[in-house]
Enzyme design. Structure first.
Site, short mmCIF file in Angstrom:
data_model
loop_
_atom_site.label_atom_id
_atom_site.label_comp_id
_atom_site.label_asym_id
_atom_site.label_seq_id
_atom_site.Cartn_x
_atom_site.Cartn_y
_atom_site.Cartn_z
N CYS A 98 39.93 36.12 29.22
CA CYS A 98 38.84 35.64 29.76
C CYS A 98 37.66 36.80 29.80
O CYS A 98 36.82 37.13 29.19
CB CYS A 98 38.53 35.45 30.78
N HIS A 391 33.07 28.32 30.16
CA HIS A 391 33.83 29.06 29.99
C HIS A 391 34.97 29.19 28.96
O HIS A 391 36.35 29.15 28.83
CB HIS A 391 34.80 29.70 30.82
N CYS A 421 36.32 38.98 34.86
CA CYS A 421 37.47 39.28 35.38
C CYS A 421 38.86 38.83 34.43
O CYS A 421 38.23 37.98 33.53
CB CYS A 421 38.25 38.94 36.65
#
Length: 435
Positions: A98, A391, A421
């Site tokens: 990510c 996302h 994160c």
């Protein structure tokens, strides 16, 4: 540790000249037939057109894709070949889950700092709709064996060993390879360990959607989002389609927990959804940007990455990476005008917010004598976060960078933190500056 300086040997800073993204679309909606590589080409092509820069001037492209497509393993090179850049333009792909487009931006920045290039593009794209669907190990082995057979009898012998269950498709894994835990299970663990209640999670999700909706209505987001015309070009998408413009706290309370049905608090509504999209940033050596008459959006002041264990608290990367970047830049939390933290889950974001202010956590895990400090929530995710926007894994970092720099500019400049994160216990943090 010496003070970090994101500068060339001649003392020139690394400038972010522009940033752009596609609208972010929930899985299986407007981009349901668009692979990540096409999303990447789409956004880079539009970025080049908007900045009116000659594509031949781009010397390097570093791009990322978390959900890899076997037919296009080097998405960066495909973008170069598909957007009119010089065929000799250096291009390679990266993945840091990510935090991928933070990594790609850092790689381009380091190439500029080393004097290898003056101009580069970084970013990421992911599709949760167009996925590589695998086959069982037994079927894969049988297909390989089948390719080596010559007679019909040999072929039938290979095929006779297959059962119906061996023919079932295998979807992409959603769990950590090393532990078998999903991100949602880790978010549940963090909520329980750090005392993050369901009400607090729902409140953060509601806040995220409310602020994102307001930002769109106020015209703050449209300038960094292109209008996309996915094939077959019969419709277009100009805005993110995950944002709840009618968000109410009561609505969140109706959902059942998604990962621990009996005792859990993490739901689909207080988590970020699976999303399709792409984002990119254009970086230059400061002097080169001025030579070309480009308006500079902002600068990278510092960056850091972290890695921790994956058995528990795997999504605590922002706390570790932020501690490192504050130390390397000599800054304090109070020096920051804005803080933008990736909201993979409300539980994860709130657990990190809590640890920023914990002396005990700082002493036991960060090598600090006291906490980094209490986050002023008036500075935190002021335009909403990933829970609202969505996302697309590799694109989120570039979205955050562009969104933060533009908001800093509206506020008259200052310093901002972007942090995220990532799977595998990874974390990223970047300090951005606008004069």
């Amino acid at each position: 540790m010496g003070k970090q300086e994101v500068k060339t040997r001649q003392g020139e800073r690394v400038a972010i000249v522009a940033g752009l993204r596609t609208p972010f679309a929930r899985q299986s909606t407007e981009f349901s037939q668009v692979p990540a590589v096409d999303l990447g080409k789409m956004v880079v092509s539009d970025l080049l057109a908007r900045t009116d820069i000659d594509p031949k001037l781009i010397e390097q492209v570093v791009f990322g894709q978390v959900v890899q497509m076997p037919e296009a393993p080097n998405i960066a090179r495909e973008i170069v070949l598909g957007t009119g850049m010089n065929i000799h333009t250096d291009a390679y792909s990266v993945t840091r889950a990510c935090a991928t487009s933070f990594q790609s931006a850092v790689n381009v920045a380091e190439s500029i700092m080393a004097g290898a290039i003056d101009i580069g593009i970084a970013g990421g794209a992911d599709s949760s709709s167009v996925l590589p669907i695998g086959v069982s190990k037994k079927l894969a082995a049988s297909l390989l064996a089948l390719s080596k057979t010559k007679t019909l009898g040999q072929k039938l012998k290979v095929l006779s060993g297959l059962g119906l269950k061996d023919l079932m498709p295998v979807p992409p894994a959603v769990a950590e390879y090393s532990t078998g835990l999903s991100m949602g299970q880790t978010a549940e663990q963090m909520a329980k360990t750090h005392g993050i209640t369901r009400a607090e999670q729902d409140a953060l999700a509601h806040r995220s959607h409310t602020l994102a909706s307001q930002a769109w209505r106020d015209g703050k987001i449209a300038g960094e989002v292109m209008t996309a015309f996915p094939e077959p070009y019969k419709k277009w998408i100009a805005e993110d389609n995950n944002i709840r413009h009618d968000s109410t706290l009561e609505g969140y309370a109706k959902l059942r927990p998604a990962f621990d049905r009996q005792y859990g608090s993490v739901t689909a509504a207080n988590s970020t959804p699976l999303t399709d999209g792409a984002a990119a940033v254009l970086l230059m050596r400061e002097g080169r940007a001025k030579e070309l008459g480009m308006e500079i959006l902002g600068y990278i002041r510092g960056y850091a990455f972290s890695a921790i264990g994956v058995e528990s608290d795997m999504l605590m990367g922002p706390s570790y990476a932020t501690s490192k970047v504050l130390q390397s830049t000599g800054l304090a939390l109070s020096d920051l005008t804005l803080i933008d933290m990736h909201e993979a889950f409300a539980a994860q974001a709130l657990a990190n917010v809590k640890m920023f202010a914990s002396d005990k956590f700082a002493q036991e895990n960060l090598g600090r004598s006291k906490a980094m400090g209490e986050i002023d929530m008036d500075k935190f995710n002021v335009l909403g976060g990933s829970i609202a926007y969505g996302h697309p894994f590799a694109a989120t970092g570039a979205r955050m960078m562009t969104q933060t720099l533009r908001e800093l500019k509206r506020r008259g400049g200052g310093l901002a933190l972007n942090t995220a994160c990532a799977a595998g216990g990874l974390g990223a943090a970047m300090i951005l500056e606008v004069e």
